[in-house]
Motif scaffolding. Structure first.
Motif, PDB file in Angstrom:
ATOM      1  N   THR A 117       0.961  -1.289  -0.100  1.00 43.74           N
ATOM      2  CA  THR A 117      -0.010  -0.098   0.075  1.00 43.74           C
ATOM      3  C   THR A 117       0.803   1.343   0.013  1.00 43.74           C
ATOM      4  O   THR A 117       0.422   2.334  -0.456  1.00 43.74           O
ATOM      5  N   CYS A 118       2.125   1.059   0.488  1.00 45.69           N
ATOM      6  CA  CYS A 118       2.910   2.292   0.508  1.00 45.69           C
ATOM      7  C   CYS A 118       3.405   2.536  -0.910  1.00 45.69           C
ATOM      8  O   CYS A 118       3.252   1.968  -1.822  1.00 45.69           O
ATOM      9  N   GLU A 119       3.931   4.059  -1.071  1.00 42.57           N
ATOM     10  CA  GLU A 119       4.432   4.240  -2.365  1.00 42.57           C
ATOM     11  C   GLU A 119       5.493   3.633  -3.023  1.00 42.57           C
ATOM     12  O   GLU A 119       6.592   3.127  -1.970  1.00 42.57           O
ATOM     13  N   VAL A 120       5.872   3.331  -4.089  1.00 36.99           N
ATOM     14  CA  VAL A 120       7.031   2.665  -4.362  1.00 36.99           C
ATOM     15  C   VAL A 120       8.263   3.299  -3.971  1.00 36.99           C
ATOM     16  O   VAL A 120       9.312   2.623  -3.718  1.00 36.99           O
ATOM     17  N   SER A 121       8.444   4.564  -4.212  1.00 38.41           N
ATOM     18  CA  SER A 121       9.512   5.303  -3.619  1.00 38.41           C
ATOM     19  C   SER A 121       9.749   5.101  -2.268  1.00 38.41           C
ATOM     20  O   SER A 121      11.044   4.977  -1.928  1.00 38.41           O
ATOM     21  N   ASP A 122       8.812   5.161  -1.346  1.00 43.60           N
ATOM     22  CA  ASP A 122       9.029   4.631  -0.111  1.00 43.60           C
ATOM     23  C   ASP A 122       9.586   3.426   0.244  1.00 43.60           C
ATOM     24  O   ASP A 122      10.240   2.904   0.893  1.00 43.60           O
ATOM     25  N   ALA A 123       9.121   2.285  -0.635  1.00 40.87           N
ATOM     26  CA  ALA A 123       9.293   1.055  -0.435  1.00 40.87           C
ATOM     27  C   ALA A 123      10.887   0.889  -0.784  1.00 40.87           C
ATOM     28  O   ALA A 123      11.558   0.279  -0.101  1.00 40.87           O
ATOM     29  N   ILE A 124      11.249   1.695  -1.896  1.00 42.93           N
ATOM     30  CA  ILE A 124      12.510   1.280  -2.338  1.00 42.93           C
ATOM     31  C   ILE A 124      13.632   2.126  -1.405  1.00 42.93           C
ATOM     32  O   ILE A 124      14.730   1.656  -0.859  1.00 42.93           O
ATOM     33  N   ASN A 125      13.259   3.282  -0.744  1.00 44.98           N
ATOM     34  CA  ASN A 125      14.029   3.785   0.452  1.00 44.98           C
ATOM     35  C   ASN A 125      13.964   2.839   1.708  1.00 44.98           C
ATOM     36  O   ASN A 125      15.187   2.792   2.300  1.00 44.98           O
ATOM     37  N   ARG A 126      12.859   2.096   2.037  1.00 42.34           N
ATOM     38  CA  ARG A 126      13.025   1.311   2.993  1.00 42.34           C
ATOM     39  C   ARG A 126      13.892   0.180   2.756  1.00 42.34           C
ATOM     40  O   ARG A 126      14.878  -0.086   3.693  1.00 42.34           O
TER      41      ARG A 126
END
Length: 467
Positions: A117-126
């Motif tokens: 559900t999170c933004e793809v950019s947030d997932a990459i940063n994670r």
């Protein structure tokens, strides 16, 4: 059922039976001290802690500000006692942070994050903030791998579960013990790149196929991922051959899997991705295999990153008296022979192999007779005999044309060579010479450019004064 493969390769003794029935055990170094390399994949990091600092498990202790940087975290709760160079895999001395663990078990994990559900950019940063790299040995930053260039269309994400190196079985145990985590990590990758997933499994582990397929069906991913059986052959686990076997595609010379529409992740890597989201846990521990004929009790273990191998004996594993002839970080084919056991487990350490003299091939080189066995065996379709001849003559430019820099150093050629020529070692030396030549040429080009710019500026200044 069709089992896919590739041309060339060899069939060394697998020796998996020594440890593939051993469940993964969580262990801790006897000295309660970890020696963590400052950089374990990506651009060079800089320590962000100093001697005397108290750190928590999961706290960032080294990082950088470039996209290619992959942060390093403390694998224990304790005190920084040293920052110094230490011996690591490949017998290199690199900056390391030494931490003495305490009994407080402080943690500094990230908050849990829903990967779907999170933004793809947030997932990459994670994934980047979790310090996840390829855990099969290359240690390439995973967040970079999951951000391919816009002109590269990714159709597949391959989980490399071949584990073709003799003796090593930690991936096999992970697939048995935590298949749900493997499938979850793969599903996260698929969401980020919009591709289909394939788990590539050698047929010596065919019994794991129904285990994985059951989880895939239960999770409702049967339209998005599948398990592909490949023939057991070395070096099936190399990225070029896993792509060739599963997809029938070729990764071009000097190119990446993305150029063949593919992203490849190790079994441990997809598990680390799952942990980063579900637990907020950085990559601070890893599973590895301790095996070889010199080990009394071969085993699969999970240890904090930075654990010295010497701190695991005799409490975790025992060596047969006067039997250890060679210590290898990794497997016997592509691993690195070490000077001793005093080196740390890094993010890319898949195992440590202790070989007896009978298990180690030890012979003097003879004259190459040009038989061509290395040519017919080379899965990269190179001509090692011609590469070595050109290097011997000092013709490194011609050796490059014959494929010197394309060699993956798998060791198949040396395995079949009747003259016992140390082909891999010679090719590694040749690559170093070429890289040195390239660096010198770049320096000369930069100096010439600066000189030309200075002369142009001087000429412009002179023309301006005359006007």
């Amino acid at each position: 059922m069709k089992k896919h493969t590739f041309k060339g390769g060899i069939h060394p003794k697998e020796m998996k039976e020594l440890s593939n029935s051993c469940a993964i055990q969580d262990v801790f170094p006897s000295s309660k001290t970890v020696t963590i390399p400052v950089t374990m994949g990506g651009a060079p990091n800089t320590p962000v802690v100093k001697v005397g600092d108290l750190v928590a498990k999961g706290q960032i202790i080294a990082t950088g500000d470039k996209f290619m940087n992959c942060p390093v975290h403390s694998s224990v709760s304790g005190k920084v006692v040293k920052i110094q160079n230490a011996l690591v895999t490949a017998n290199q001395e690199v900056p390391c942070i030494v931490i003495q663990a305490d009994d407080e078990n402080r943690t500094e994990f990230m908050e849990e994050l829903d990967p779907f559900t999170c933004e793809v950019s947030d997932a990459i940063n994670r994934i980047k903030n979790a310090g996840i790299v390829g855990m099969g040995g290359a240690s390439f930053p995973t967040h970079v791998k999951l951000c391919p260039p816009e002109d590269k269309e990714i159709e597949y994400v391959l989980v490399n579960a071949a584990e073709c190196e003799p003796y090593l079985t930690c991936d096999e145990r992970i697939l048995q013990e935590t298949p749900e985590k493997v499938i979850d990590g793969l599903a996260i990758c698929l969401r980020l790149v919009g591709a289909r997933g394939i788990i590539a499994l050698e047929d010596n582990k065919e019994y794991i196929k129904p285990i994985l397929e059951k989880v895939i069906l239960e999770k409702g991913y049967d339209d998005d991922m599948s398990v592909c059986l490949v023939r057991t052959k070395y070096p099936q686990g190399s990225e070029k051959f896993i792509v060739a076997a599963c997809l029938g595609r070729e990764i071009p010379s000097a190119k990446l899997p993305a150029d063949a529409g593919t992203i490849i992740c190790n079994v441990g890597t997809v598990c680390a991705i799952s942990d980063a989201f579900r637990l907020g846990k950085p990559l601070i521990e890893r599973s590895l295999t301790i095996s070889g004929g010199a080990v009394e009790n071969p085993c699969n273990i999970r240890v904090p990153i930075g654990t010295l191998i010497s701190d695991l004996t005799p409490d975790v594993f025992k060596l047969k008296e006067n039997q250890t002839f060679k210590v290898i970080s990794g497997g016997p084919m592509m691993g690195f022979a070490m000077m001793g056991m005093n080196f740390p487990v890094a993010k890319g350490t898949s195992g440590v192999t202790f070989l007896t003299e009978k298990e180690t091939f030890h012979a003097d080189e003879e004259q190459c007779i040009g038989c061509g066995r290395c040519v017919s065996t080379c899965a990269m379709r190179l001509s090692p005999v011609l590469i070595l001849r050109e290097m011997k003559a000092g013709n490194y430019a011609k050796a490059k044309r014959f494929g010197l820099m394309d060699c993956i150093e798998c060791g198949c050629c040396a395995f079949v060579c009747p003259a016992k020529v140390a082909i891999v070692q010679r090719i590694r030396l040749g690559k170093n010479v070429v890289r040195q030549q390239m660096a010198e040429e770049k320096i000369k080009a930069d100096l010439a450019k600066k000189k030309a710019e200075a002369e142009a500026a001087k000429e412009n200044e002179k023309n301006g004064v005359e006007k």
